[in-house]
Each structure stands twice: as C-alpha cells, then as structure tokens.
Write an enzyme that holds these catalytic residues in place. Structure first.
Site, PDB file in Angstrom:
ATOM      1  N   ALA A  10      64.052  30.740  -7.655  1.00 47.02           N
ATOM      2  CA  ALA A  10      63.363  29.609  -7.581  1.00 47.02           C
ATOM      3  C   ALA A  10      64.503  27.757  -7.570  1.00 47.02           C
ATOM      4  O   ALA A  10      64.017  27.019  -7.077  1.00 47.02           O
ATOM      5  CB  ALA A  10      62.378  29.421  -7.099  1.00 47.02           C
ATOM      6  N   GLY A  13      69.205  28.078  -4.202  1.00 50.66           N
ATOM      7  CA  GLY A  13      69.388  27.865  -2.569  1.00 50.66           C
ATOM      8  C   GLY A  13      68.007  28.072  -2.245  1.00 50.66           C
ATOM      9  O   GLY A  13      67.090  28.035  -1.720  1.00 50.66           O
ATOM     10  N   TYR A 190      77.892  43.481  -6.150  1.00 52.58           N
ATOM     11  CA  TYR A 190      77.145  42.878  -5.461  1.00 52.58           C
ATOM     12  C   TYR A 190      75.820  43.949  -3.748  1.00 52.58           C
ATOM     13  O   TYR A 190      75.134  44.168  -3.891  1.00 52.58           O
ATOM     14  CB  TYR A 190      77.678  41.494  -5.298  1.00 52.58           C
ATOM     15  CG  TYR A 190      76.605  40.814  -4.209  1.00 52.58           C
ATOM     16  CD1 TYR A 190      75.762  39.698  -4.052  1.00 52.58           C
ATOM     17  CD2 TYR A 190      77.049  40.603  -2.287  1.00 52.58           C
ATOM     18  CE1 TYR A 190      74.765  39.343  -3.531  1.00 52.58           C
ATOM     19  CE2 TYR A 190      75.716  40.301  -2.049  1.00 52.58           C
ATOM     20  CZ  TYR A 190      75.221  39.308  -2.586  1.00 52.58           C
ATOM     21  OH  TYR A 190      74.131  38.221  -1.629  1.00 52.58           O
TER      22      TYR A 190
HETATM   23  P1  NDP Z   1      71.962  30.829  -5.476  1.00 51.09           P
HETATM   24  O1  NDP Z   1      73.063  31.051  -6.722  1.00 51.09           O
HETATM   25  O2  NDP Z   1      71.957  29.726  -4.929  1.00 51.09           O
HETATM   26  O3  NDP Z   1      70.389  31.145  -6.281  1.00 51.09           O
HETATM   27  C1  NDP Z   1      70.703  32.145  -7.151  1.00 51.09           C
HETATM   28  C2  NDP Z   1      69.291  32.206  -7.926  1.00 51.09           C
HETATM   29  O4  NDP Z   1      68.937  33.281  -8.838  1.00 51.09           O
HETATM   30  C3  NDP Z   1      69.174  31.238  -8.426  1.00 51.09           C
HETATM   31  O5  NDP Z   1      68.093  30.282  -8.697  1.00 51.09           O
HETATM   32  C4  NDP Z   1      69.871  31.595  -9.723  1.00 51.09           C
HETATM   33  O6  NDP Z   1      69.612  30.715 -11.115  1.00 51.09           O
HETATM   34  C5  NDP Z   1      68.859  32.739  -9.984  1.00 51.09           C
HETATM   35  N1  NDP Z   1      69.622  34.273 -11.263  1.00 51.09           N
HETATM   36  C6  NDP Z   1      70.732  34.778 -11.281  1.00 51.09           C
HETATM   37  N2  NDP Z   1      70.591  35.669 -12.245  1.00 51.09           N
HETATM   38  C7  NDP Z   1      69.728  35.769 -12.556  1.00 51.09           C
HETATM   39  C8  NDP Z   1      68.564  35.776 -13.844  1.00 51.09           C
HETATM   40  N3  NDP Z   1      69.375  37.127 -14.433  1.00 51.09           N
HETATM   41  N4  NDP Z   1      67.657  36.540 -13.725  1.00 51.09           N
HETATM   42  C9  NDP Z   1      66.893  35.159 -13.130  1.00 51.09           C
HETATM   43  N5  NDP Z   1      67.244  34.321 -12.179  1.00 51.09           N
HETATM   44  C10 NDP Z   1      68.555  34.433 -11.877  1.00 51.09           C
HETATM   45  O7  NDP Z   1      71.798  32.352  -3.986  1.00 51.09           O
HETATM   46  P2  NDP Z   1      71.482  32.169  -2.798  1.00 51.09           P
HETATM   47  O8  NDP Z   1      69.909  31.437  -2.977  1.00 51.09           O
HETATM   48  O9  NDP Z   1      72.189  32.375  -1.919  1.00 51.09           O
HETATM   49  O10 NDP Z   1      70.971  33.612  -3.092  1.00 51.09           O
HETATM   50  C11 NDP Z   1      69.397  34.086  -3.173  1.00 51.09           C
HETATM   51  C12 NDP Z   1      69.269  35.591  -2.476  1.00 51.09           C
HETATM   52  O11 NDP Z   1      69.616  35.503  -0.818  1.00 51.09           O
HETATM   53  C13 NDP Z   1      69.897  36.407  -3.091  1.00 51.09           C
HETATM   54  O12 NDP Z   1      69.311  37.914  -2.839  1.00 51.09           O
HETATM   55  C14 NDP Z   1      71.291  36.716  -1.480  1.00 51.09           C
HETATM   56  O13 NDP Z   1      71.359  38.543  -2.189  1.00 51.09           O
HETATM   57  C15 NDP Z   1      70.309  36.709  -0.754  1.00 51.09           C
HETATM   58  N6  NDP Z   1      71.368  36.230   0.169  1.00 51.09           N
HETATM   59  C16 NDP Z   1      72.156  35.285   0.070  1.00 51.09           C
HETATM   60  C17 NDP Z   1      72.923  34.933   1.609  1.00 51.09           C
HETATM   61  C18 NDP Z   1      73.309  34.171   1.772  1.00 51.09           C
HETATM   62  O14 NDP Z   1      74.364  33.597   3.012  1.00 51.09           O
HETATM   63  N7  NDP Z   1      73.564  33.064   0.632  1.00 51.09           N
HETATM   64  C19 NDP Z   1      73.045  36.034   2.285  1.00 51.09           C
HETATM   65  C20 NDP Z   1      71.907  37.155   2.846  1.00 51.09           C
HETATM   66  C21 NDP Z   1      71.525  37.103   1.099  1.00 51.09           C
HETATM   67  P3  NDP Z   1      70.313  29.543 -11.698  1.00 51.09           P
HETATM   68  O15 NDP Z   1      69.911  28.533 -11.301  1.00 51.09           O
HETATM   69  O16 NDP Z   1      69.544  29.624 -13.109  1.00 51.09           O
HETATM   70  O17 NDP Z   1      71.593  30.045 -11.792  1.00 51.09           O
END
Ligand code: NDP
Length: 315
Positions: A10, A13, A190
């Site tokens: 959270a 994104g 991925y």
């Molecule tokens: P972001 O990269 O903005 O957000 C990803 C989040 O995951 C960040 O808060 C990140 O933390 C966290 N994260 C990554 N690795 C870990 C870990 N090891 N432990 C805990 N938290 C972790 O990407 P999105 O918001 O785009 O992605 C969110 C979801 O939406 C995903 O499931 C993605 O597959 C899905 N999605 C996204 C799309 C897109 O177009 N963007 C389309 C379809 C699905 P940190 O801030 O610390 O890096």
C-alpha cells in the site's frame, strides 16, 4: 464497527490509491502491509489519509519469516480481520539474471505468488473468526497473464507448463528459476506469477467458500501505466507507455480510478459473488470477466496449490 482491511504493497500505486479510497469512506481501518515502513507512512500522509483510519505494519513478502512475523504482529493488535487484499508485486522486465527471495525462490514468483500464498493461508484462520457480514479475500490479477486477450498475447506469454521448475524449488541451482522449467525471463516470470494469483483465488474459492462464506475474488483494474511497477523498465518505455495506453489501446486508467475499482471489490454490496475475476468496461462499470484456458485450469490450480504448500512449509 469499522471494517478492518489489510492491503499489501500500500506504499505506492494501486495499493496506495485503494487505501486512500477505503479510508475516505470512514467505514474502513486500513492496515498498510509494507516492506518500507517510512515510505508507507510518508505515502499515507502525502495522499491525506487520516491518522485514525490507518496504520502501517511491516511485511516483506520476499521472506517467509517476515510473513509469519507480520501475522503474529497483526494477531497481537487484537483487531479482527475482515478483508485481505493481496496487491503487492514486483516486475523485473529488463533483468538478465534472476534474483531470489530470502528462501531462495525466484523473486517475482516468490514475492507475488508464494509470499501471498503463505499470507493468505495463515490469515484465512483469522478471517474465519471475524463476525463481519461480508468477508473477502482479494488477489489482484492482471490481463497480462490472460492469453485469451490481446494484451495477454504480447510475448513472452505466460505459461506454467507442467510446473516442473516450481516443484524443483525455483532456485536456479538444481532446478530452473522459471515455473515451466525454461530459461529465465523477467517479464514472463511476472506474467506467470499473475496466473498463479488467479489460479490461487479460484482454488481458495473451491476449497473454502462454502465452509467459510468468504468471498474470493480477483480483478484486472485496467492498465495503470503510471505506477512504480514499471520503474525497472528502460526510460524510453516509461516515457511512451502512458500515452500509448491512453491514446492507442485506450486501456489506460488513472491510479485514482483503479483504486476506486479495487475499493469497490472490497466493499460494494453488489460484488459479493465468489470465484470471480472482475474487470471494468469503457463506462467504468464492473463485469465478470473470462479467464484464459490456463488461468482457469482446475487441475493446474490443484497442482499449484499442493506444490506451493510444500514450498512455503505448510505441508
Ligand atoms: P507499484 O510498483 O506502484 O506497487 C507495488 C507495491 O508492492 C509497492 O507498494 C511495493 O513496495 C510493494 N512490494 C514489492 N515487493 C514487495 C515485498 N517484497 N514485500 C512487500 N511489498 C512489496 O505497482 P502497481 O501499483 O502497479 O501494482 C499493484 C498491483 O497491481 C500488482 O499486483 C500488479 O500486478 C497489479 N497490476 C498493475 C497494473 C498496472 O498497469 N500497473 C495492471 C494490472 C495489474 P515499495 O513501495 O516498497 O516498492
């Protein structure tokens, strides 16, 4: 009482936008489950989430110890758990070599699938005990794992094969770092992990919906071309991808709108059907979408479940 919802990832994104959308209703307390505590606190403040509507708890999905520690900490907080949103993900499309989790699993599948698999299995027990009227466990999916769509057919395509790499340990040592046993490919890893997310949601539904009444759901929120997910991509891609999605494919959705969609799957009284993969049409109304052949293969879901149980140490 307010509902309690855990949202993984959270801190940016989609997860952040969802936390904000839920907190703003005044009906939810959001537990932001994040690997970077300070970043998450700053993010919550920057979008104006009020202090009384959230707290940050540390969770690194790339470590099973951290997942178990998170569950213990959550239990100690004494809050009931009403909704779990598995949202966090890593995407490493330009990586030439695989990276690994604390336990030595390829990082994309290890984080996006195995970390969430363990988390869901442990927290399911907590959800069973909650008296909340509409309990839900949501795993964010993606179109990229769906080979029955245009976007899902951009190579490299998702393909779990016979899961031989996964059952071998996905460690790049005595097994492949890819689920299907093939050569490492970050973009494919991925997509594979997202297929695992969708298969897991359906298997949870088959195994636990009747007994627990919990709604299990997945969704494709739209292409949120501006999130951190694309941070590992080459600069030219990051420059061109948002306008490409906006004007050419028209699949573009803002972070705010995507957050509203996921918040809808958390709380809309109309979206209580279990085992569903939600999508939104051009007018932003939700509909039950079809999954690809592989992402709806019940036999594969069962096999994935059994192997994953062993890998995370539950079987
Ligand atoms: P972001 O990269 O903005 O957000 C990803 C989040 O995951 C960040 O808060 C990140 O933390 C966290 N994260 C990554 N690795 C870990 C870990 N090891 N432990 C805990 N938290 C972790 O990407 P999105 O918001 O785009 O992605 C969110 C979801 O939406 C995903 O499931 C993605 O597959 C899905 N999605 C996204 C799309 C897109 O177009 N963007 C389309 C379809 C699905 P940190 O801030 O610390 O890096």
């Amino acid at each position: 009482r307010k509902g309690n919802v855990i949202v993984t990832g959270a801190s940016s994104g989609l997860g952040l936008a969802t936390a904000k959308a839920l907190a703003e209703t005044g009906k939810w307390h959001v537990i932001m489950a994040c690997r970077n505590f300070l970043k998450a606190e700053k993010a919550a403040k920057s979008v104006g989430i009020l202090k009384e509507n959230y707290n940050v708890m540390h969770l690194d999905l790339a470590s099973f110890d951290s997942v178990r520690q998170f569950v213990d900490n959550f239990r100690r907080s004494g809050r009931p758990l009403d909704v779990l949103v598995c949202n966090a993900a890593v995407y490493l499309p330009t990586a030439k070599e695989p990276s690994f989790t604390a336990e030595g699993f390829e990082l994309s599948v290890g984080t996006n699938h195995l970390g969430h698999f363990l988390l869901s299995r442990l927290l399911l027990e907590d959800m069973k005990q909650s008296d909340y009227p509409s309990k839900r466990l949501i795993i964010v999916g993606s179109i990229t794992g769906n080979t029955n769509t245009l976007a899902g057919n951009v190579p490299p395509k998702a393909n779990l094969g016979d899961l031989r790499g996964l059952s071998g340990g996905l460690n790049g040592l005595n097994s492949s770092s890819m689920i299907d046993g093939g050569e490492f490919d970050g973009a494919k890893a991925y997509k594979d992990s997202k297929v695992c997310n969708m298969l897991t949601m359906q298997e949870l539904h088959r195994r636990f919906h009747e007994e627990t009444g919990i709604t299990f759901a997945s969704l494709y929120p739209g292409c949120i071309a501006t999130t951190g997910l694309f941070r590992e991509h080459i600069p030219l891609f990051r420059l061109l991808f948002p306008p490409f999605q906006k004007y050419i494919t028209k699949g573009y959705v803002s972070e705010e709108e995507a957050g509203q969609r996921l918040a809808q799957v958390v709380s809309d009284p109309h979206l209580t059907k279990s085992g569903v993969y939600w999508s939104w049409n051009k007018n932003s109304s939700s509909f039950e979408n079809q999954l690809s052949k592989e992402a709806s293969d019940a036999e594969k879901a069962r096999k994935l479940w059994e192997i994953s149980e062993k890998l995370v140490g539950l079987a």
